[in-house]
Design an enzyme around this catalytic site. Structure first.
Site, mmCIF file in Angstrom:
data_model
loop_
_atom_site.group_PDB
_atom_site.id
_atom_site.type_symbol
_atom_site.label_atom_id
_atom_site.label_comp_id
_atom_site.label_asym_id
_atom_site.label_seq_id
_atom_site.Cartn_x
_atom_site.Cartn_y
_atom_site.Cartn_z
ATOM 1 N N TRP A 11 0.814 -1.220 0.000
ATOM 2 C CA TRP A 11 0.000 0.000 0.000
ATOM 3 C C TRP A 11 0.852 1.277 0.000
ATOM 4 O O TRP A 11 0.332 2.356 -0.221
ATOM 5 C CB TRP A 11 -0.909 0.007 1.241
ATOM 6 C CG TRP A 11 -0.150 -0.287 2.506
ATOM 7 C CD1 TRP A 11 -0.036 -1.506 3.115
ATOM 8 C CD2 TRP A 11 0.654 0.618 3.265
ATOM 9 N NE1 TRP A 11 0.789 -1.406 4.210
ATOM 10 C CE2 TRP A 11 1.222 -0.113 4.326
ATOM 11 C CE3 TRP A 11 0.945 1.982 3.163
ATOM 12 C CZ2 TRP A 11 2.076 0.459 5.272
ATOM 13 C CZ3 TRP A 11 1.791 2.557 4.111
ATOM 14 C CH2 TRP A 11 2.338 1.802 5.150
ATOM 15 N N ASN A 12 2.153 1.185 0.292
ATOM 16 C CA ASN A 12 2.897 2.437 0.529
ATOM 17 C C ASN A 12 3.209 3.223 -0.748
ATOM 18 O O ASN A 12 3.360 4.438 -0.706
ATOM 19 C CB ASN A 12 4.153 2.206 1.373
ATOM 20 C CG ASN A 12 5.138 1.272 0.736
ATOM 21 O OD1 ASN A 12 4.808 0.569 -0.223
ATOM 22 N ND2 ASN A 12 6.348 1.248 1.245
ATOM 23 N N LYS A 41 -2.233 -8.569 -7.689
ATOM 24 C CA LYS A 41 -3.112 -8.341 -6.533
ATOM 25 C C LYS A 41 -2.558 -7.147 -5.754
ATOM 26 O O LYS A 41 -1.512 -7.246 -5.132
ATOM 27 C CB LYS A 41 -3.128 -9.564 -5.614
ATOM 28 C CG LYS A 41 -4.198 -9.437 -4.542
ATOM 29 C CD LYS A 41 -3.876 -10.224 -3.293
ATOM 30 C CE LYS A 41 -2.908 -9.536 -2.386
ATOM 31 N NZ LYS A 41 -3.397 -8.258 -1.800
ATOM 32 N N PRO A 42 -3.272 -6.011 -5.805
ATOM 33 C CA PRO A 42 -2.790 -4.854 -5.040
ATOM 34 C C PRO A 42 -3.130 -5.015 -3.562
ATOM 35 O O PRO A 42 -3.898 -5.902 -3.191
ATOM 36 C CB PRO A 42 -3.581 -3.691 -5.645
ATOM 37 C CG PRO A 42 -4.847 -4.312 -6.141
ATOM 38 C CD PRO A 42 -4.526 -5.726 -6.534
ATOM 39 N N ALA A 43 -2.573 -4.152 -2.731
ATOM 40 C CA ALA A 43 -2.880 -4.200 -1.299
ATOM 41 C C ALA A 43 -4.340 -3.818 -1.080
ATOM 42 O O ALA A 43 -4.893 -2.972 -1.791
ATOM 43 C CB ALA A 43 -1.972 -3.241 -0.537
ATOM 44 N N GLU A 57 11.052 -7.858 -3.144
ATOM 45 C CA GLU A 57 11.496 -6.577 -2.571
ATOM 46 C C GLU A 57 10.916 -6.529 -1.174
ATOM 47 O O GLU A 57 9.719 -6.277 -1.007
ATOM 48 C CB GLU A 57 10.956 -5.405 -3.385
ATOM 49 C CG GLU A 57 11.453 -5.313 -4.800
ATOM 50 C CD GLU A 57 12.877 -4.819 -4.889
ATOM 51 O OE1 GLU A 57 13.484 -4.506 -3.834
ATOM 52 O OE2 GLU A 57 13.387 -4.753 -6.012
ATOM 53 N N LEU A 58 11.737 -6.764 -0.168
ATOM 54 C CA LEU A 58 11.201 -6.971 1.181
ATOM 55 C C LEU A 58 11.575 -5.824 2.119
ATOM 56 O O LEU A 58 11.883 -4.726 1.682
ATOM 57 C CB LEU A 58 11.690 -8.326 1.694
ATOM 58 C CG LEU A 58 11.407 -9.500 0.727
ATOM 59 C CD1 LEU A 58 11.983 -10.794 1.251
ATOM 60 C CD2 LEU A 58 9.916 -9.649 0.443
ATOM 61 N N CYS A 94 10.367 1.337 2.273
ATOM 62 C CA CYS A 94 11.325 0.306 2.691
ATOM 63 C C CYS A 94 12.762 0.832 2.610
ATOM 64 O O CYS A 94 13.673 0.219 3.149
ATOM 65 C CB CYS A 94 11.143 -0.956 1.870
ATOM 66 S SG CYS A 94 11.063 -0.627 0.125
ATOM 67 N N GLU A 138 12.019 -2.597 11.697
ATOM 68 C CA GLU A 138 11.653 -1.500 10.810
ATOM 69 C C GLU A 138 10.478 -0.743 11.451
ATOM 70 O O GLU A 138 9.434 -1.338 11.694
ATOM 71 C CB GLU A 138 11.234 -2.098 9.467
ATOM 72 C CG GLU A 138 11.184 -1.144 8.332
ATOM 73 C CD GLU A 138 10.849 -1.855 7.004
ATOM 74 O OE1 GLU A 138 11.188 -1.300 5.968
ATOM 75 O OE2 GLU A 138 10.250 -2.928 7.024
HETATM 76 P P1 ADP Z 1 2.699 -4.639 4.765
HETATM 77 O O1 ADP Z 1 3.179 -4.823 6.157
HETATM 78 O O2 ADP Z 1 3.382 -3.584 3.999
HETATM 79 O O3 ADP Z 1 1.210 -4.581 4.641
HETATM 80 P P2 ADP Z 1 2.575 -7.283 3.705
HETATM 81 O O4 ADP Z 1 3.723 -8.119 3.296
HETATM 82 O O5 ADP Z 1 1.700 -7.779 4.797
HETATM 83 O O6 ADP Z 1 3.228 -5.898 4.029
HETATM 84 O O7 ADP Z 1 1.650 -6.959 2.470
HETATM 85 C C1 ADP Z 1 2.143 -6.738 1.176
HETATM 86 C C2 ADP Z 1 1.225 -7.412 0.172
HETATM 87 O O8 ADP Z 1 1.245 -8.821 0.437
HETATM 88 C C3 ADP Z 1 -0.225 -6.983 0.262
HETATM 89 O O9 ADP Z 1 -0.761 -6.937 -1.049
HETATM 90 C C4 ADP Z 1 -0.856 -8.099 1.065
HETATM 91 O O10 ADP Z 1 -2.236 -8.257 0.799
HETATM 92 C C5 ADP Z 1 -0.088 -9.301 0.548
HETATM 93 N N1 ADP Z 1 -0.086 -10.474 1.438
HETATM 94 C C6 ADP Z 1 -0.189 -10.518 2.781
HETATM 95 N N2 ADP Z 1 -0.156 -11.796 3.211
HETATM 96 C C7 ADP Z 1 -0.032 -12.581 2.117
HETATM 97 C C8 ADP Z 1 0.057 -14.007 1.893
HETATM 98 N N3 ADP Z 1 0.033 -14.879 2.893
HETATM 99 N N4 ADP Z 1 0.187 -14.442 0.623
HETATM 100 C C9 ADP Z 1 0.222 -13.572 -0.405
HETATM 101 N N5 ADP Z 1 0.141 -12.231 -0.256
HETATM 102 C C10 ADP Z 1 0.015 -11.744 0.974
#
Ligand code: ADP
Length: 493
Positions: free
Chosen positions: A164-165, A188-190, A264-265, A298, A393
């Protein structure tokens, strides 16, 4: 109901049709009975109710992508580039509207949102150009009758998951190289920010990007979508931007099919200021790298290490600057710090600051929540390595200052985390710049600058910050397979 606020948002747009609430699924605009609520983080108001896709929708989109990809890959690179260029131009001509949608759902100040739209568009432009430069190679044969060719071919159907950022740019950074390489993509967006992603594909469709080649599927069931992406054999690659935790899940889930992964983590960026640094430049660099997007990137600085000789002057100057920063609703002119994305994000920032203060950190500016999900831009000094803020973080507008004495110590401290994304160094000593560039275990090093993101450079991390690169000529490699052909040439009779 979202009615009132959705109407108000549409009224702000020059082109209200950019506010799309249906999913872009397999070449059609698809509505679902169950919906996702999208809220404005500045006010909590319900902005829109967006289609909520499920795993079966993902499977359908992947199948459509498979069909569309074959035809797309068969086009010449130039044909693909021309369409991408048109899409880029449409993004630019609609930048103001896209920025309004982005600020409404994500909260960052409008000027930053506009900057993000241009940043996202720059990847579309860059990869439209690079599409034409996917060169192969020839290798002298290992035997008299042999010739060896190296081909680069699109990996095929790509699945993307974005955070989402940067709801526009993180998706653009994946769509652009995928399309340039000749891939199809299902994204799949946030859940917090689907509107920016959908607006981007409204424009892709207008630019003539073929139906079914790109699907964008908002979903409240991220887990199920991730499983489909990992378990569907048609998906040949997954590109993910988000937390290290979810990156691990995808890596585990993708193991059975040996999925190609770009990840990208998370990061935990050190920002190192030596005694010989230009103080003004270092303070400005810290502001840029720490407070952009209210600290929710990040590559945001998480730990500021200042050498003892400059420490007090730097801390004092930074605190003064930060105390003047204007925080509020991102839609309001002059806002520099918008709200955080959620209550949970706010609670994490509060917990980090509280923990640091309990362990002896000094509060020099800010501290505490404001209205809604706003957290006041904050400066802490006398931060030490055992505090939570040093290890995790923070993802919020909190500058944490550590004191250091020697170059050796600071390198050790900077590298003592599991992450390795961005790092920053301020020094006027040329040899030290070079040494630091080599010594820091990070995928990116900014020397005397707090701003390192650009489409022309390979963005990405090492260690648990991920793998793969986005942007630059290297960015296309992630979407290409290498194949070689060995030809046996019979001698002429
Ligand atoms: P943030 O802390 O920035 O929300 P996330 O890693 O939780 O980071 O979310 C980033 C993306 O990953 C979002 O689109 C979220 O919906 C998706 N996401 C979260 N959990 C899962 C999962 N188990 N499998 C696939 N995508 C996921």
């Amino acid at each position: 109901m979202s009615g009132t606020y959705e109407t108000a948002l549409r009224a702000r747009l020059q082109d209200p049709s950019l506010l799309e609430t249906r999913a872009c699924l397999a070449g059609d605009w698809h509505q679902t009975t169950r919906r996702i609520e999208v809220r404005n983080p500045a006010s909590g108001d319900l902005l829109a109710e967006v289609a909520d896709c499920d795993r079966a929708d993902a499977a359908q989109a992947i199948e459509a992508a498979r069909v569309a990809q074959a035809e797309w890959a068969a086009r010449s690179a130039k044909e693909r580039a021309v369409l991408m260029r048109g899409w880029h131009d449409l993004i630019l001509s609609n930048a103001d509207d896209l920025a309004v949608i982005l600020t409404a759902e994500m909260g960052k100040p409008l000027a930053e949102a506009r900057g993000e739209i241009l940043y996202g568009a720059s990847y579309v432009e860059w990869f439209a150009e690079e599409a034409k430069r996917v060169y192969g190679d020839t290798i002298p044969g290992h035997q008299r009758d042999k010739r060896i060719l190296v081909l680069r071919q699109p990996v095929g159907v790509v699945a993307a998951i974005t955070p989402w950022n940067f709801p526009n740019a993180m998706l653009a950074r994946k769509l652009a190289p995928a399309l340039a390489a000749g891939c199809a993509i299902v994204a799949k967006p946030a859940i917090e920010t689907p509107l920016s992603a959908l607006a981007l594909v409204v424009l892709a469709e207008r630019a003539g990007i073929p139906h079914g080649l790109v699907s964008v599927l908002p979903s409240s069931d991220a887990r199920a979508m991730g499983q489909e992406f990992c378990e569907n054999p048609t998906v040949r690659k997954i590109s993910f931007t988000g937390s290290t935790e979810v990156g691990r899940i995808l890596m585990r889930q993708g193991a059975d099919q040996i999925k190609k992964l770009s990840l990208e983590l998370g990061g935990n960026a050190p920002f190192i200021v030596f005694d010989d640094a230009d103080l003004d430049a270092a303070v400005e660099g810290a502001i840029q790298s720490k407070f952009r997007n209210a600290g929710q990137t990040c590559v945001c600085t998480n730990r500021i290490y200042v050498q003892s000789g400059l420490h007090d002057a730097f801390a004092e100057r930074l605190a003064r600057r930060v105390a003047e920063m204007r925080c509020g609703d991102g839609m309001e002119e002059g806002t520099e710090i918008g709200p955080l994305i959620s209550e949970a994000a706010l609670a994490k920032v509060e917990a980090h600051v509280e923990d640091a203060q309990q362990r002896g950190a000094q509060l020099l500016a800010g501290g505490g929540r404001r209205e809604g999900w706003l957290y006041a831009p904050t400066v802490l000094s006398e931060v030490t390595s055992e505090m939570r803020i040093a290890r995790e973080e923070t993802f919020g507008p909190v500058a944490a200052i550590f004191r250091f004495v020697t170059e050796k110590d600071v390198v050790e401290a900077a590298n003592a985390v599991e992450y390795g994304l961005a790092s920053y160094v301020f020094t006027r000593d040329f040899a030290r710049s070079w040494r630091m560039m080599e010594a820091l275990d990070y995928g990116m090093v900014g020397i005397n600058t707090g701003q390192i993101s650009t489409e022309v450079a390979p963005f990405g991390g090492i260690k648990q910050s991920g793998q793969g690169r986005e942007g630059s000529r290297y960015g296309l490699d992630d979407y290409l397979e290498m194949k070689y052909a060995c030809l046996s040439i019979a001698p002429s009779a």
